[in-house]
Design a protein around this motif. Structure first.
Motif, mmCIF file in Angstrom:
data_model
loop_
_atom_site.group_PDB
_atom_site.id
_atom_site.type_symbol
_atom_site.label_atom_id
_atom_site.label_comp_id
_atom_site.label_asym_id
_atom_site.label_seq_id
_atom_site.Cartn_x
_atom_site.Cartn_y
_atom_site.Cartn_z
ATOM 1 N N UNK A 1 -4.473 -9.808 5.281
ATOM 2 C CA UNK A 1 -5.083 -8.810 4.400
ATOM 3 C C UNK A 1 -4.636 -8.899 2.941
ATOM 4 N N UNK B 1 -2.583 9.560 5.761
ATOM 5 C CA UNK B 1 -2.479 9.178 4.353
ATOM 6 C C UNK B 1 -1.822 10.267 3.545
ATOM 7 N N UNK C 1 0.831 -1.212 0.000
ATOM 8 C CA UNK C 1 0.000 0.000 0.000
ATOM 9 C C UNK C 1 0.861 1.257 0.000
ATOM 10 N N UNK D 1 -10.121 -0.272 1.420
ATOM 11 C CA UNK D 1 -9.135 0.803 1.379
ATOM 12 C C UNK D 1 -9.115 1.611 2.651
ATOM 13 N N UNK D 2 -8.922 0.928 3.796
ATOM 14 C CA UNK D 2 -8.892 1.631 5.073
ATOM 15 C C UNK D 2 -7.497 2.138 5.392
ATOM 16 N N UNK D 3 -6.531 1.703 4.621
ATOM 17 C CA UNK D 3 -5.163 2.115 4.897
ATOM 18 C C UNK D 3 -4.430 1.037 5.680
ATOM 19 N N UNK D 4 -3.090 1.058 5.592
ATOM 20 C CA UNK D 4 -2.295 -0.033 6.167
ATOM 21 C C UNK D 4 -2.369 -0.121 7.689
ATOM 22 N N UNK D 5 -2.545 1.000 8.381
ATOM 23 C CA UNK D 5 -2.550 0.924 9.849
ATOM 24 C C UNK D 5 -3.787 0.181 10.325
ATOM 25 N N UNK D 6 -4.946 0.596 9.794
ATOM 26 C CA UNK D 6 -6.185 -0.076 10.187
ATOM 27 C C UNK D 6 -6.142 -1.539 9.765
ATOM 28 N N UNK D 7 -5.673 -1.802 8.543
ATOM 29 C CA UNK D 7 -5.599 -3.187 8.076
ATOM 30 C C UNK D 7 -4.773 -4.036 9.037
ATOM 31 N N UNK D 8 -3.622 -3.515 9.447
ATOM 32 C CA UNK D 8 -2.744 -4.290 10.319
ATOM 33 C C UNK D 8 -3.419 -4.590 11.648
ATOM 34 N N UNK E 1 -9.252 -4.111 -5.313
ATOM 35 C CA UNK E 1 -9.448 -2.948 -4.449
ATOM 36 C C UNK E 1 -10.801 -2.359 -4.818
ATOM 37 N N UNK F 1 -9.421 5.484 -3.643
ATOM 38 C CA UNK F 1 -8.589 4.319 -3.383
ATOM 39 C C UNK F 1 -7.504 4.248 -4.450
#
Lengths: 206, 414, 111, 612
Positions: D378, C111, B127, D313-320, B191, B208
């Motif tokens: 993920x 982000x 990502x 697409x929540x972003x890597x921090x949330x995914x982790x 995605x 996204x």
């Protein structure tokens, strides 16, 4: 679970009223209602989350800062707080078997609930006048559904209190059946604490 | 020289790619005959992104196989060894064993850690926005087709994404209606293509992103992976990974506003009908000036193309929705049809781009793709009126000959 | 309602004897609640507090909430099981609200 | 000949003192009768959902086939999911809660008998309501997760989604009421000496499940209210053009939806935790650990919802974060599985049908659990999400886990409910056809998914080369269908002519087996006193009370009186919700009036006979 053991230690403690005894000594009605309140926490939690999630996402005005009159809301908040006090006093006098005093406090609860609703609907009308409607923005949607659900709870509580007052008047709620009033009180206080949270999160925190 | 892969076969899997990791698949593949091709396989990576995922998948696969083996062997062993026999005494009443409990808590916990650490590394690795000079494509999901806009190149195409090989790609994903999901399994994970939330002035809308570098030329199949309504199953796409040179030529062809053929050998283009496929379209100015040219094909074809062009632009007003670079057609509701003749597939990847298929599509799109917004030639559109479709266009009323002309015109755009 | 009032019929002492507060106590708590509310509003209005406004407001409203639950709703004097039941609902709700706030208001900044 | 024996065996306690007839069932507040109604209704819906699945499978037999229209296909898979989750798996578990829990804790009924009846009727009316769309060709069509914006008025302009959100919110009321009821029952109504850590595992898992019900259902209720407001009153919760976020729906749905998964699976874990010790003749290995693992699964289940949303697409921090939380759940689940195996280890394992289903659960649920670990990663999820691989995974979990457990419970408790055994031969046929059919249906889906077949698609391209796997699945589905018919036939036949079962046919350890089969309507002649986790196994040794040996009480225990207000209130609630569909505010307000009326009448009606 020491408590449980204590209740049942004597061999005939259960034999005499086995259909009645509860393990905790709490009536089913009250325990069930607390469980329901735990459920309500999540219900309002979801509404509040949505409001918080959408904070700042409205693309057209009016925005919260344009509308909220903190002193007005403080007044209605204080009224609701004191209605909680009235509620707990009503229960107190039901315990004491002072029926008329209890009814008086219940009427105070209803009156303060009514005043709260009146003040809040006044601000609704004002907001609508400024162009904030259910469909005008995410702020409008989440604000009206959150506070509207709360107001519906207040209204239901007022009807409940009226029925209780009538039942007390009829003499159908002696001290031994006070948990009918107590449970109604739990409901009312719960509605009050939800407003405490709403007041802080919605109105005060920028 | 540009070579378009055969539409039918898609990408040929490398020998043994799916077999490398999966014993059960090996057995099944043996049972069902080898050589079966899976153009949408998730275990046949052709990009860095897909390779990271595949590596992770293989390692987790073996961990889970280990756990499965332990559980199944322990279970079967127990069931066989301790099955009831007629004269069984009452079994020893064992209530637990702390050491065992700790053991089968810690053991799986360690395996979980062994899985979680590379997972989280891969989460961050896949990502991370790309450095260097990625090619950016803005992907827009529509019900039920894909729009691809190349902001740097100024190109807007549909349903067939062209990418240069070995160059990083950043896809910016957004939808105009419902949630779709961009998924080309050989090139990596999916995605979601979310509707773009409106924001206050001065703020940036959130999109996204999907990052990968395709590492092998080929025509890859992909499909919308988030249920999006009636024709969700018919929302396919192709990704054409070509060499850098071919890609540049394709972009250049886009701006040859004449709409004439790009230099190359049309003869190798497969999947298109020889009659229309090998014909080189007339230049716009030639059509307008009424000049019949004999660059390739015969005059009858050119007439047909010219007629079709006229119908497309004027009589049927296709340009209200579709755009073709270099013409008056500048609609942005439907797919952009520039260089349409180069496309291998039709109607978001659901059929081969042949004159017959194209004609059938123009006559009745609803037959192939229920809920589509494009009108057909006839008036049997009651279902869409009842369903209250937000878009409704009157039928074109073309007869079969006119449809044939429009098809010929569109296929001549290459 | 009557189906569940049977315990109190048979055991009135257990049900209310021990958890009666006095009127004076209730009134005091009502006054404290009102004062806390005014302090909250004051914190909101006085600009000097702006930096620490949010934590102070959250602490104050939590204090109000606890007062109401413990005294007006008698949880302090009642069976522990009720506290467990209600608190697990509260904890889950707080977790959900905070998680969603983090997901929507905090994480996007990275982000 | 057997009939005479049965009559003799059960004379004197079966139903001589109970009212019979339709009216007695409509007004009943007896937890055992409500349980039977739940079971029959859920089984009926199981066949409805099954037929939907078979039509889906026929449509997918060949690539690019068009047996039915895409619109009908969408309605079928939407209703298949909705039906199987909300109208089959949940209520069937609730049927067992209802029948078994009061008996296992030594209670005469649940805490709120009329509320219990209300739950059933609301569930029934809600279930019927959500299916009404079929009759006008507008069944729900936006999948069982109802992702926004596909459910908005713009993209679902018909009544389809209205049936869905209204029906689901009605059923939600039943679930919350049921959850409150069972928590109160379990906390408050245990027999003397039945400490929490002496409760049978099924009761424990009921407790945890009830907790999940009361906490998770309100979240989906609010989400459905938002959806209803968006569709009916023009609010903009999920309207991107106005700044609304369709992804918020997914958060709210899965904050409910993941605990929901445990609502489905924990009852099955409870069942097999009772069945395995019985047929191994050994107490449950590591009882407290299994209990705590269940509680832990329930609680952590609250913090993992976004693993359904890795592609969002929540972003890597949330995914982790959600990767880690999700993987942690694997640990207590594994602990449970090892404890069950250890329970059988050293035992004397009898392969009754109930035991076969329990063992079958261990074998196939593990497969579903392990593919779950793959999705929990993920990046791997990005390839597998919304593909048939996921379809395989959750069917292994829900059918191979939840339903197998409930069928184990069916064979285990049927003798208690009817006094007759389910036929064991037919039972084994049921089990083996289930195993073959189930695995043949869902195992190939792993491959169709790995080879790129997305879920919820009406048809697939021939180029994908997944037709073989789809055909295997279709064949399997029909075998699975046959197994369900065998089950239905077995229930029907055995209920009428099954071999008589005594009070404790399996020589089980828990309280429900201490009373006659079927039990008196007041359950226990005298409330037993419990002194251990396996009261019946230690009977005699440790002064356990065996109620079956007790004489009938001279005076019947006081039981709640029947009432018709539950069914009326349930109807009023359904009607009030249905009126939301009109979108006219005063009609909606008027619809609340009958609800209020019924609540009042209910409140003033004495629940017990006058004088008690």
């Amino acid at each position: 679970m020491a408590h449980t053991a204590a209740v049942h230690d004597s061999p005939d403690a259960h034999a005499s009223h086995d259909a009645h005894a509860t393990n905790t000594g709490i009536s089913n009605f009250k325990l069930g209602f607390w469980t329901f309140l735990a459920s309500e926490c999540l219900f309002f939690g979801t509404l509040i989350s949505t409001y918080m999630v959408y904070k700042g996402s409205a693309i057209v005005g009016p925005y919260p800062a344009d509308l909220f009159d903190i002193l007005h809301t403080t007044l209605s908040t204080t009224i609701l707080l004191f209605s909680s006090l009235a509620m707990v006093l009503a229960l107190h006098y039901v315990h004491e078997a002072k029926r008329n005093v209890a009814i008086g406090w219940l009427f105070a609860v209803i009156a303060m609930g009514g005043a709260f609703l009146y003040l809040e609907f006044q601000s609704y009308l004002k907001y609508i006048g400024y162009g904030l409607t259910l469909g005008s923005s995410t702020f409008g949607s989440s604000y009206y559904v959150l506070t509207g659900t709360h107001k519906a709870h207040v209204a239901v509580g007022m009807i409940w209190m009226a029925i209780l007052a009538w039942r007390i008047h009829q003499g159908k709620i002696p001290p031994s059946k006070s948990d009918q009033v107590e449970v109604a009180g739990l409901y009312w206080h719960f509605v009050d604490i939800i407003w405490i949270v709403i007041f802080t999160l919605v109105y005060l925190i920028p | 020289m540009r070579v378009l892969p055969n539409w039918k076969s898609g990408v040929r899997p490398r020998v043994g790619a799916p077999l490398r990791a999966l014993l059960p698949i090996l057995l099944l593949a043996l049972a069902t005959g080898c050589g079966v091709e899976y153009p949408q396989s998730t275990i046949d990576p052709r990009s860095d992104f897909a390779e990271i995922i595949h590596g992770l998948y293989v390692s987790i696969f073996w961990w889970t196989m280990l756990i499965l083996a332990v559980v199944w062997i322990a279970l079967s062993w127990t069931l066989v060894k301790f099955r009831a026999r007629p004269d069984d005494p009452k079994p020893k009443q064992i209530r637990g064993h702390l050491g065992l409990e700790i053991g089968w808590t810690v053991g799986p916990a360690l395996i979980v850690v062994a899985i979680a650490i590379p997972t989280i590394q891969a989460v961050f690795a896949t990502q991370r926005p790309l450095e260097g000079d990625p090619i950016v494509v803005e992907v827009t999901g529509h019900r039920f087709w894909w729009e691809f806009h190349y902001p740097e190149q100024g190109v807007t195409t549909a349903n067939e994404l062209w990418l240069p090989v070995d160059r990083p790609v950043s896809l910016r994903l957004g939808s105009v209606d419902v949630i779709h999901s961009f998924w080309v399994p050989l090139l990596g994970g999916k995605r979601d293509v979310n509707p773009v939330r409106a924001v206050r002035e001065g703020q940036d809308p959130r999109y996204n992103w999907l990052y990968f570098t395709p590492n092998e030329p080929g025509l890859y199949m992909g499909q919308c992976a988030e249920f999006c309504g009636e024709s969700h199953a018919f929302m396919s796409m192709r990704v054409n990974v070509v060499t850098e040179g071919d890609f540049d030529a394709w972009v250049a062809g886009w701006f040859d506003s004449s709409g004439a053929a790009i230099p190359g050998d049309p003869g190798v283009i497969e999947g298109a009908d020889p009659e229309a496929g090998t014909a080189v379209g007339p230049r716009d100015d030639e059509v307008e000036s009424g000049m019949a040219t004999a660059q390739a094909g015969d005059a009858a074809d050119d007439d047909l193309v010219a007629t079709g062009r006229d119908i497309f632009l004027n009589q049927a007003a296709c340009g209200a929705c579709h755009a073709i670079t270099g013409t008056a057609a500048q609609g942005d509701i439907g797919p952009n049809l520039t260089l349409f003749g180069l496309r291998t597939s039709l109607a978001a990847g659901i059929m081969e781009n042949t004159p017959e298929n194209l004609a059938a599509w123009i006559i009745d799109p609803e037959r192939f793709k229920p809920g589509v917004n494009m009108p057909g030639t006839g008036y049997n559109m009651e279902s869409r009126i009842v369903a209250g479709s937000p878009f409704f266009w009157p039928a074109t009323g073309l007869d079969d000959e006119q449809v044939r002309a429009v098809s010929a015109y569109l296929l001549s755009l290459r | 309602m009557s189906e569940s009032t049977r315990v109190t019929d048979s055991k009135p002492d257990v049900a209310h004897g021990e958890k009666q507060g006095s009127v004076a106590m209730y009134v005091w708590i009502g006054v404290i609640l009102a004062v806390l509310t005014f302090v909250e509003v004051a914190v909101y209005l006085i600009e000097a507090f702006e930096a620490v406004e949010v934590p102070i407001l959250i602490i104050l409203s939590t204090a109000k909430l606890i007062l109401v639950v413990m005294y007006f709703m008698h949880l302090k004097m009642d069976h522990r099981a009720l506290t467990w039941l209600f608190m697990s609902g509260v904890v889950l709700a707080v977790f959900m609200v905070s998680a969603l706030i983090v997901l929507y208001q905090v994480l996007p900044r990275f982000h | 000949m057997s009939t005479a024996t049965i009559d003799q065996a059960h004379a004197g306690h079966s139903t001589h003192d109970e009212p019979t007839g339709l009216w007695s069932w409509i007004t009943t507040v007896d937890h055992k009768r409500i349980a039977i109604m739940y079971f029959i209704t859920a089984t009926f819906f199981f066949f409805v959902g099954g037929v939907e699945a078979l039509i889906i499978r026929m449509q997918l037999w060949n690539p690019e086939q068009s047996l039915i229209s895409p619109e009908l296909y969408n309605q079928l898979f939407t209703m298949h999911g909705t039906t199987m989750v909300f109208l089959v798996a949940m209520p069937m578990a609730v049927a067992f809660f209802n029948y078994v829990v009061p008996l296992q804790i030594g209670a005469r009924d649940v805490a709120f008998p009329r509320l219990n009846a209300l739950s059933y009727w609301i569930f029934l009316f809600g279930g019927i309501y959500i299916n009404l769309g079929w009759f006008i060709g507008q069944a729900p069509h936006a999948s069982w997760v109802g992702y926004s914006t596909l459910t908005s008025s713009a993209y679902s302009p018909g009544l389809n989604t209205d049936f869905w959100f209204i029906g689901l919110s009605i059923i939600g009321i039943a679930s919350i009421a049921g959850g409150v009821n069972f928590i109160t029952t379990i906390v408050n109504m245990r027999a003397p000496g039945m400490k929490m850590m002496r409760m049978p595992l099924f009761t424990w898992m009921t407790f945890v499940t009830s907790f999940l019900l009361i906490t998770a259902i309100p979240v989906i209720a609010v989400a459905l209210i938002f959806l209803g407001f968006d569709r009916t009153f023009g609010s903009v919760f999920f309207e991107p053009a106005m700044g609304g976020d369709p992804v918020l729906w997914q958060h709210l749905f899965w904050i409910f939806g993941h605990p929901e998964v445990y609502i489905l699976i924990l009852p099955a874990f409870g069942v097999i935790s009772d069945v395995i010790p019985t047929f191994s003749r050994k107490p449950l290995f590591g009882y407290p650990i299994v209990v705590y693992a269940g509680i832990l699964i329930g609680f952590i289940g609250w913090g993992v919802w976004s693993h359904h949303m890795f592609t969002v697409g929540l972003g890597p921090i949330a995914d982790s974060f959600f990767v880690a939380a999700t993987m942690i759940i694997a640990i207590p689940t594994g602990v449970k599985i090892f404890n069950w195996i250890a329970t059988m280890w050293g035992g004397s394992v009898q392969f009754t049908t109930a035991m076969l289903f329990s063992v079958g659960l261990l074998a196939v649920f593990t497969v579903g659990g392990l593919s779950g670990i793959m999705h929990a990663s993920a990046p791997v999820n990005l390839q597998q999400h919304d593909s048939y691989f996921v379809v395989a995974h959750f069917h292994y979990v829900i059918v191979g886990g939840a339903m197998m457990g409930l069928w184990a419970g069916l064979y285990y408790w049927f003798p208690k409910v009817t006094g007759k055994f389910l036929d064991e031969t037919l039972g084994k046929w049921h089990f083996w056809t289930t195993m073959v059919g189930f695995n043949l249906t869902f195992f190939p889906m792993h491959f169709s998914g790995l080879f790129g077949m997305p879920r919820r698609i009406y048809t697939y391209s021939a180029e994908l080369n997944v037709d073989l796997y789809n055909q295997l699945s279709t064949v399997g589905a029909f075998i699975f269908g046959i197994s369900a018919l065998i089950m239905a036939w077995n229930i029907y036949r055995s209920a009428r002519r099954g071999a008589p079962a005594g009070p404790n046919p399996w020589n089980a350890a828990t309280l429900e087996w201490s009373i006659p089969s079927p039990p008196h309507h007041y359950n226990f002649p005298e409330i037993p006193v419990v002194r251990s986790r396996e009261p019946l196994w230690n009977a005699g040794e440790r002064e356990e009370v065996l109620a079956v040996t007790m004489p009938d009480p001279a005076e019947e225990p006081v039981m709640p009186v029947p009432s018709y207000w539950p069914i009326l209130l349930a109807f009023a609630i359904t009607l009030a919700w249905a009126l939301v569909m009109t979108g006219i505010w005063w009609v909606i307000v008027l619809g609340i009036v009958p609800v209020f009326f019924c609540v009042l009448m209910w409140a003033f009606e004495p629940a017990f006979p006058e004088g008690h």
